[in-house]
Design a protein around this motif. Structure first.
Motif, PDB file in Angstrom:
ATOM      1  N   LEU A 165       0.810  -1.211   0.000  1.00 16.85           N
ATOM      2  CA  LEU A 165       0.000   0.000   0.000  1.00 16.85           C
ATOM      3  C   LEU A 165       0.848   1.268   0.000  1.00 16.85           C
ATOM      4  O   LEU A 165       0.330   2.365  -0.243  1.00 16.85           O
ATOM      5  CB  LEU A 165      -0.926   0.026   1.227  1.00 16.85           C
ATOM      6  N   VAL A 166       2.129   1.146   0.269  1.00 16.76           N
ATOM      7  CA  VAL A 166       2.989   2.323   0.436  1.00 16.76           C
ATOM      8  C   VAL A 166       2.966   3.245  -0.785  1.00 16.76           C
ATOM      9  O   VAL A 166       2.838   4.473  -0.627  1.00 16.76           O
ATOM     10  CB  VAL A 166       4.424   1.893   0.789  1.00 16.76           C
ATOM     11  N   PRO A 167       3.100   2.743  -2.021  1.00 18.38           N
ATOM     12  CA  PRO A 167       3.080   3.668  -3.167  1.00 18.38           C
ATOM     13  C   PRO A 167       1.816   4.515  -3.245  1.00 18.38           C
ATOM     14  O   PRO A 167       1.883   5.701  -3.586  1.00 18.38           O
ATOM     15  CB  PRO A 167       3.197   2.728  -4.374  1.00 18.38           C
ATOM     16  N   ALA A 168       0.666   3.934  -2.921  1.00 22.78           N
ATOM     17  CA  ALA A 168      -0.588   4.694  -2.953  1.00 22.78           C
ATOM     18  C   ALA A 168      -0.582   5.779  -1.884  1.00 22.78           C
ATOM     19  O   ALA A 168      -1.015   6.917  -2.134  1.00 22.78           O
ATOM     20  CB  ALA A 168      -1.779   3.758  -2.752  1.00 22.78           C
ATOM     21  N   ILE A 268     -18.052  -1.285  -9.781  1.00 23.15           N
ATOM     22  CA  ILE A 268     -16.627  -0.953  -9.631  1.00 23.15           C
ATOM     23  C   ILE A 268     -16.185  -0.017 -10.755  1.00 23.15           C
ATOM     24  O   ILE A 268     -15.515   0.999 -10.519  1.00 23.15           O
ATOM     25  CB  ILE A 268     -15.769  -2.234  -9.627  1.00 23.15           C
ATOM     26  N   VAL A 269     -16.571  -0.344 -11.987  1.00 27.01           N
ATOM     27  CA  VAL A 269     -16.209   0.496 -13.134  1.00 27.01           C
ATOM     28  C   VAL A 269     -16.819   1.879 -12.991  1.00 27.01           C
ATOM     29  O   VAL A 269     -16.143   2.907 -13.186  1.00 27.01           O
ATOM     30  CB  VAL A 269     -16.662  -0.176 -14.447  1.00 27.01           C
ATOM     31  N   VAL A 270     -18.122   1.921 -12.618  1.00 22.02           N
ATOM     32  CA  VAL A 270     -18.801   3.205 -12.444  1.00 22.02           C
ATOM     33  C   VAL A 270     -18.151   3.999 -11.317  1.00 22.02           C
ATOM     34  O   VAL A 270     -17.964   5.225 -11.421  1.00 22.02           O
ATOM     35  CB  VAL A 270     -20.303   2.994 -12.168  1.00 22.02           C
ATOM     36  N   ILE A 288      -3.980   2.545  -7.728  1.00 19.14           N
ATOM     37  CA  ILE A 288      -2.682   2.031  -7.272  1.00 19.14           C
ATOM     38  C   ILE A 288      -2.875   1.036  -6.125  1.00 19.14           C
ATOM     39  O   ILE A 288      -2.284  -0.057  -6.119  1.00 19.14           O
ATOM     40  CB  ILE A 288      -1.765   3.181  -6.813  1.00 19.14           C
ATOM     41  N   ALA A 289      -3.707   1.410  -5.141  1.00 25.85           N
ATOM     42  CA  ALA A 289      -3.899   0.561  -3.954  1.00 25.85           C
ATOM     43  C   ALA A 289      -4.496  -0.786  -4.326  1.00 25.85           C
ATOM     44  O   ALA A 289      -3.996  -1.840  -3.903  1.00 25.85           O
ATOM     45  CB  ALA A 289      -4.795   1.287  -2.953  1.00 25.85           C
ATOM     46  N   ILE A 290      -5.568  -0.781  -5.116  1.00 21.37           N
ATOM     47  CA  ILE A 290      -6.210  -2.041  -5.506  1.00 21.37           C
ATOM     48  C   ILE A 290      -5.298  -2.837  -6.428  1.00 21.37           C
ATOM     49  O   ILE A 290      -5.176  -4.060  -6.300  1.00 21.37           O
ATOM     50  CB  ILE A 290      -7.568  -1.762  -6.184  1.00 21.37           C
ATOM     51  N   GLY A 291      -4.637  -2.135  -7.354  1.00 14.45           N
ATOM     52  CA  GLY A 291      -3.766  -2.835  -8.283  1.00 14.45           C
ATOM     53  C   GLY A 291      -2.606  -3.541  -7.600  1.00 14.45           C
ATOM     54  O   GLY A 291      -2.270  -4.676  -7.948  1.00 14.45           O
ATOM     55  N   LEU A 292      -2.003  -2.886  -6.603  1.00 16.47           N
ATOM     56  CA  LEU A 292      -0.857  -3.487  -5.918  1.00 16.47           C
ATOM     57  C   LEU A 292      -1.277  -4.503  -4.859  1.00 16.47           C
ATOM     58  O   LEU A 292      -0.630  -5.540  -4.697  1.00 16.47           O
ATOM     59  CB  LEU A 292       0.013  -2.398  -5.294  1.00 16.47           C
ATOM     60  N   MET A 293      -2.357  -4.217  -4.117  1.00 18.31           N
ATOM     61  CA  MET A 293      -2.803  -5.157  -3.088  1.00 18.31           C
ATOM     62  C   MET A 293      -3.484  -6.381  -3.689  1.00 18.31           C
ATOM     63  O   MET A 293      -3.555  -7.431  -3.046  1.00 18.31           O
ATOM     64  CB  MET A 293      -3.776  -4.461  -2.130  1.00 18.31           C
ATOM     65  N   GLY A 294      -3.976  -6.252  -4.921  1.00 15.71           N
ATOM     66  CA  GLY A 294      -4.622  -7.374  -5.588  1.00 15.71           C
ATOM     67  C   GLY A 294      -3.677  -8.066  -6.548  1.00 15.71           C
ATOM     68  O   GLY A 294      -2.813  -8.852  -6.136  1.00 15.71           O
ATOM     69  N   PRO A 320      -7.702  -7.945   1.242  1.00 18.38           N
ATOM     70  CA  PRO A 320      -7.448  -6.498   1.303  1.00 18.38           C
ATOM     71  C   PRO A 320      -7.969  -5.754   0.076  1.00 18.38           C
ATOM     72  O   PRO A 320      -8.530  -4.657   0.197  1.00 18.38           O
ATOM     73  CB  PRO A 320      -5.918  -6.414   1.414  1.00 18.38           C
ATOM     74  N   SER A 321      -7.781  -6.340  -1.113  1.00 17.31           N
ATOM     75  CA  SER A 321      -8.292  -5.686  -2.317  1.00 17.31           C
ATOM     76  C   SER A 321      -9.819  -5.694  -2.335  1.00 17.31           C
ATOM     77  O   SER A 321     -10.444  -4.756  -2.838  1.00 17.31           O
ATOM     78  CB  SER A 321      -7.745  -6.369  -3.572  1.00 17.31           C
ATOM     79  N   TYR A 322     -10.438  -6.720  -1.765  1.00 16.75           N
ATOM     80  CA  TYR A 322     -11.903  -6.778  -1.701  1.00 16.75           C
ATOM     81  C   TYR A 322     -12.457  -5.656  -0.830  1.00 16.75           C
ATOM     82  O   TYR A 322     -13.513  -5.094  -1.119  1.00 16.75           O
ATOM     83  CB  TYR A 322     -12.353  -8.129  -1.146  1.00 16.75           C
TER      84      TYR A 322
END
Length: 448
Positions: A165-168, A268-270, A288-294, A320-322
Motif C-alpha cells: 500500500l505504500v506507493p498509494a 466498480i467500473v462506475v 494504485i492501492a487495488i492494483g498493488l494489493m490485488g 485487502p483488495s476486496y
C-alpha cells in the motif's frame, strides 16, 4: 451513529457463526501459538499472537473461539470504517450502507470473519490507513498523518503485505508534505514496531510453537523476512515461472467476477469513473492501492494454483483488495442512484441483501463444525501411554498440535513436527519443553 450500529450488528452476526472448533489450514498453528505464548510460522505475527494470548485468558467457550475474536471484531470494525469512508467520499448514507452490506455479505470476507486467522486484522489496518490518509488529504491536519505513522508501524508487526500500500499512500502524502515533522512521523512509526519485542520474549519462553527460535539477531531476521519460504515467491515448489505469475492476474479477475458478480463489476467500473470525474487524485490512489494489493501482490507471491488447498491459500490474499473494491462499489452506487429512478435503485439494493442471505445459508452450522479438530483427536486417542508422535503436513500437524497443546488432550503424548526435527532451532525448543527427551543426531535419522 449509523456506522457503529451496523458494525455492532455485524459483530453479533459474526459471533453467532464464529467457529468453536479449529478449522483446517494455518488456524491451528496460530491459535496454539497464542494459547502457549509461542511464535507461529513466519513472519511470526507478534501483534496477533500477543492479542490472541490475552484473549485465551477469557473463560468463554473454546480456545479457538476466543482467538477467533481477532477475526470477528476487526472485521466488524472494517465494516464501520468502510461505511464512514464511503460516506466521506459520497456524503450518501444509502451508498455507505450499500458498500457495508456488499462487504459484510461477501463469502470470503465472511469466512475470515468467523475463522481464527490473521487476515481480518490485516484488513483493519488496510481500511484504517486508507481512511486516515484520505482524512489527512482533505483536512491537512497533522494528527491524521501521525496516526497513519503509528498504524503503519503496527501493521508491519502483523502482516508485511501492507507494504504494497505504500506507493498509494506516498502518492497522496507527497504533494502536501510541507510543514510536516518528519522526525515525529519516524518516531511514531518506530513506536508502532514495539510489538516485535513479543517475538524475542516468546522465543525465550517454553512453547512448543517457536518457529526459527528467534532468540538471536540472525534467527529473528530469518523469521521476519520469511526466509523459510524464499524471496519473490510464496514457496519454492511451483508457481515462480513468468507465465505462472501472469496467471495470478487472470485468477484474480475470475475471483472478483465470482465473488462480486457482474453487478459488482459494473459498480466498480462506475465507481472508478466517478472518482476520475470528481477527484482524479482519489482515482489514482484507489487504482494504485487495488492494483498493488490485488494482482500486484499475487504476481509477486505467485501462489501455486494447483488444487483446492493451494487455491484456498491463494484466495485469502484477495481480502485487502476486496475491502478497497467495496469502497469503490459504494462510490459507484452513489453515482447511479442519482441517475436512475428510485424504484430501480431499490431493486439494485436487493443485490447485497440476496448475497448476504446466501452466505448465511452456506455458513449455517459452521460454528459447531469440529471435523478438522476431530482429526487431531483421532490421531491422539489410540496411542499408547507416553507415546512420541511425529506429524507432518500443515492440516494434520496444526490441528493435532491444537488438540494436544491448546486443549491439553493426551498430555502424556509428546507430539512433534517431524520435518523440523532435523533443525537445530527446533531441537532447542523441544529440549526446553521436554528436557528428558533424547533427540537422535542427524546421522541417526538416516542410518540404515
Amino acid at each position: 451513529m449509523p456506522s457503529l450500529f451496523i458494525g455492532f450488528l455485524s459483530f453479533l452476526v459474526f459471533i453467532f457463526f464464529q467457529a468453536q472448533g479449529i478449522p483446517a489450514g494455518d488456524s491451528g498453528d496460530l491459535v496454539t501459538a497464542a494459547a502457549t505464548f509461542g511464535v507461529p510460522h513466519p513472519p511470526g505475527y507478534p501483534l496477533f499472537t500477543l492479542f490472541g494470548w490475552l484473549l485465551t485468558k477469557i473463560p468463554l467457550l473454546t480456545v479457538a473461539w476466543r482467538v477467533g475474536l481477532l477475526s470477528s471484531l476487526p472485521h466488524a470494525l472494517v465494516i464501520v470504517l468502510t461505511y464512514r469512508l464511503v460516506h466521506l467520499l459520497t456524503r450518501s448514507i444509502s451508498s455507505a450502507l450499500f458498500a457495508s452490506l456488499v462487504l459484510a455479505g461477501n463469502y470470503l470476507f465472511f469466512l475470515y470473519s468467523v475463522t481464527p486467522e490473521v487476515f481480518a486484522l490485516l484488513d483493519l489496518f488496510v481500511i484504517s490507513l486508507t481512511y486516515v490518509i484520505i482524512r489527512w488529504e482533505q483536512t491537512k491536519k497533522p494528527i491524521y498523518l501521525y496516526a497513519a505513522s503509528i498504524l503503519f508501524g503496527l501493521s508491519l508487526t502483523h502482516h508485511h503485505m501492507i507494504i504494497f500500500l505504500v506507493p498509494a499512500f506516498v502518492f497522496l502524502v507527497w504533494r502536501g508534505r510541507k510543514g510536516l515533522s518528519l522526525v515525529r512521523v519516524f518516531v511514531l512509526f518506530c513506536l508502532g514496531l514495539l510489538p516485535y519485542i513479543y517475538v524475542w520474549v516468546a522465543a525465550n519462553a517454553n512453547s512448543i510453537i517457536n518457529w526459527d527460535n528467534a532468540t538471536t539477531v540472525s534467527n529473528f531476521i530469518h523469521l521476519v523476512t520469511r526466509a523459510d519460504y524464499g524471496t519473490f515467491q510464496s514457496s519454492g515448489i511451483i508457481g515462480a515461472l513468468p507465465i505462472q505469475r501472469v496467471l495470478q492476474i487472470q485468477a484474480f479477475l475470475q475471483y472478483v467476477r465470482m465473488d462480486f458478480t457482474w453487478v459488482g463489476i459494473f459498480l466498480i467500473v462506475v465507481g472508478l469513473l466517478s472518482l476520475w470525474r470528481k477527484k482524479r487524485s482519489y482515482f489514482i490512489f484507489f487504482l494504485i492501492a487495488i492494483g498493488l494489493m490485488g494482482p500486484g501482490f499475487l504476481f509477486y507471491a505467485s501462489f501455486p494454483l494447483a488444487g483446492r488447498f493451494t487455491l484456498a491459500t491463494y484466495e485469502r490474499f484477495l481480502l485487502p483488495s476486496y475491502v478497497l473494491l467495496s469502497v469503490v462499489i459504494g462510490v459507484g452506487f452513489a453515482y447511479i442512484k442519482g441517475k436512475i429512478p428510485r424504484n430501480f435503485c431499490v431493486v439494485v439494493f436487493l443485490f447485497p441483501l440476496i448475497v448476504t442471505g446466501t452466505t448465511f445459508v452456506k455458513f449455517w452450522g459452521y460454528s459447531s463444525d469440529f471435523t478438522a479438530e476431530n482429526l487431531g483427536v483421532d490421531l491422539l486417542a489410540g496411542l499408547p501411554q507416553n507415546s512420541i508422535l511425529l506429524v507432518n503436513r500443515d492440516t494434520t500437524l496444526f490441528t493435532s498440535q491444537y488438540v494436544r497443546y491448546a486443549r491439553n488432550y493426551r498430555q502424556d503424548v509428546i507430539l512433534l513436527h517431524g520435518t523440523k526435527l532435523l533443525f537445530s532451532d527446533y531441537q532447542v525448543s523441544i529440549k526446553k519443553l521436554f528436557p528428558s527427551l533424547i533427540i537422535p543426531s542427524e546421522g541417526d535419522f538416516f542410518h540404515t
